[in-house]
Design a protein around this motif. Structure first.
Motif, mmCIF file in Angstrom:
data_model
loop_
_atom_site.group_PDB
_atom_site.id
_atom_site.type_symbol
_atom_site.label_atom_id
_atom_site.label_comp_id
_atom_site.label_asym_id
_atom_site.label_seq_id
_atom_site.Cartn_x
_atom_site.Cartn_y
_atom_site.Cartn_z
ATOM 1 N N ARG A 41 0.827 -1.212 0.000
ATOM 2 C CA ARG A 41 0.000 0.000 0.000
ATOM 3 C C ARG A 41 0.859 1.260 0.000
ATOM 4 N NH1 ARG A 41 -3.319 -3.226 3.413
ATOM 5 N NH2 ARG A 41 -2.486 -2.231 5.279
ATOM 6 N N THR A 42 1.974 1.271 0.737
ATOM 7 C CA THR A 42 2.832 2.463 0.708
ATOM 8 C C THR A 42 3.442 2.639 -0.680
ATOM 9 O OG1 THR A 42 4.832 1.317 1.490
ATOM 10 C CG2 THR A 42 3.392 2.319 3.181
ATOM 11 N N HIS A 43 3.675 1.528 -1.370
ATOM 12 C CA HIS A 43 4.214 1.614 -2.727
ATOM 13 C C HIS A 43 3.175 2.167 -3.707
ATOM 14 C CE1 HIS A 43 7.532 -0.427 -0.991
ATOM 15 N NE2 HIS A 43 8.116 -0.692 -2.143
ATOM 16 N N PHE A 44 1.889 1.906 -3.449
ATOM 17 C CA PHE A 44 0.834 2.467 -4.295
ATOM 18 C C PHE A 44 0.876 3.995 -4.288
ATOM 19 C CE2 PHE A 44 -2.318 -1.327 -3.800
ATOM 20 C CZ PHE A 44 -1.640 -2.036 -4.773
ATOM 21 N N VAL A 45 1.354 4.567 -3.197
ATOM 22 C CA VAL A 45 1.453 6.020 -3.079
ATOM 23 C C VAL A 45 2.858 6.500 -3.455
ATOM 24 C CG1 VAL A 45 1.281 7.975 -1.478
ATOM 25 C CG2 VAL A 45 -0.301 6.049 -1.269
ATOM 26 N N GLY B 255 7.245 1.728 4.272
ATOM 27 C CA GLY B 255 6.745 0.414 3.853
ATOM 28 C C GLY B 255 7.745 -0.686 4.138
ATOM 29 N N HIS B 256 9.014 -0.393 3.936
ATOM 30 C CA HIS B 256 10.026 -1.416 4.181
ATOM 31 C C HIS B 256 10.305 -1.607 5.662
ATOM 32 C CE1 HIS B 256 10.848 -2.994 0.257
ATOM 33 N NE2 HIS B 256 10.578 -1.783 -0.202
ATOM 34 N N LEU B 257 9.951 -0.629 6.478
ATOM 35 C CA LEU B 257 9.968 -0.865 7.929
ATOM 36 C C LEU B 257 8.910 -1.906 8.285
ATOM 37 C CD1 LEU B 257 10.417 2.706 9.439
ATOM 38 C CD2 LEU B 257 12.060 0.820 9.491
ATOM 39 N N TYR B 258 7.725 -1.758 7.694
ATOM 40 C CA TYR B 258 6.680 -2.764 7.901
ATOM 41 C C TYR B 258 7.142 -4.130 7.415
ATOM 42 C CZ TYR B 258 3.067 0.830 8.695
ATOM 43 O OH TYR B 258 2.316 1.856 9.199
ATOM 44 N N ALA C 263 -1.830 -8.133 9.700
ATOM 45 C CA ALA C 263 -0.775 -7.291 10.267
ATOM 46 C C ALA C 263 0.005 -8.099 11.305
ATOM 47 C CB ALA C 263 -1.376 -6.046 10.897
ATOM 48 N N HIS C 264 1.259 -7.805 11.447
ATOM 49 C CA HIS C 264 2.127 -8.554 12.366
ATOM 50 C C HIS C 264 2.608 -7.693 13.522
ATOM 51 C CE1 HIS C 264 2.201 -12.022 9.766
ATOM 52 N NE2 HIS C 264 2.404 -11.212 8.753
ATOM 53 N N GLY C 265 1.722 -6.891 14.078
ATOM 54 C CA GLY C 265 2.102 -6.093 15.244
ATOM 55 C C GLY C 265 2.743 -4.765 14.858
ATOM 56 N N PRO C 266 3.392 -4.153 15.839
ATOM 57 C CA PRO C 266 3.948 -2.798 15.616
ATOM 58 C C PRO C 266 5.157 -2.839 14.675
ATOM 59 C CG PRO C 266 4.601 -3.648 17.755
ATOM 60 C CD PRO C 266 3.636 -4.644 17.173
#
Length: 175
Positions: free
Chosen positions: A22-26, A116-119, A169-172
């Protein structure tokens, strides 16, 4: 030379978290528009580096997507022409506004990418293969087409080779 499927599988291996996608979509469209804007000025006889870059990229995407995936190449051509159009609009602004908008979009787009890559918990694909900078926009368009129900066979092949997109999602954020 890798096929379109091989390129997308390689890129997808770095992008399995849906938040990262999703961050890559933006972020990726912002970066593409920013680069088009930066390359659109100056022009020689009405032709800028943005024109040359877009023509070369469109030819590459069409060549890469020939055969069963030609629709993907055509979608890429349309997206790149829209980016060129937007870049030319940016380049038509007064110099300070052109530079401010182009650089601002570029920096903000990369911030989205890195969040996004942090996620994801994984470095961006281009760190290992500079072709990732060219394949990123293709990946975004392919992912949009997957969401629209197109290219299901390609999506299944990518998921089989890169692993499925993690749906929960895998947490924070990782530290």
């Amino acid at each position: 030379m890798k096929t379109v499927l091989q390129q997308l599988v390689n890129y997808a291996c770095y992008h399995r978290d849906p938040r990262n996608i999703r961050t890559h979509f933006v972020g990726i469209p912002m970066i593409v528009l920013a680069v088009a804007g930066l390359l659109a000025r100056p022009a020689l006889a009405g032709v800028s580096l943005a024109h040359v870059a877009v023509v070369l990229l469109v030819l590459y995407y069409l060549w890469l997507s020939r055969g069963a995936y030609r629709g993907l190449g055509l979608c890429m051509a349309l997206c790149m022409l829209l980016a060129l159009w937007g870049g030319l609009r940016l380049a038509a602004l007064p110099q300070a506004a052109w530079l401010g908008w182009s650089l601002g979009l570029f920096v903000l787009g990369w911030l989205f990418q890195f969040v996004g890559h942090l996620y994801e918990g994984r470095k961006p694909a281009f760190v290992d293969d500079l072709m990732g900078l060219v394949i990123g926009p293709l990946f975004v368009v392919a992912e949009w087409l997957f969401l629209l129900g197109a290219l299901g066979g390609m999506q299944r092949q990518i998921d089989a080779q890169a692993g499925p997109v993690r749906r929960r999602a895998h947490g924070p954020l990782p530290h």
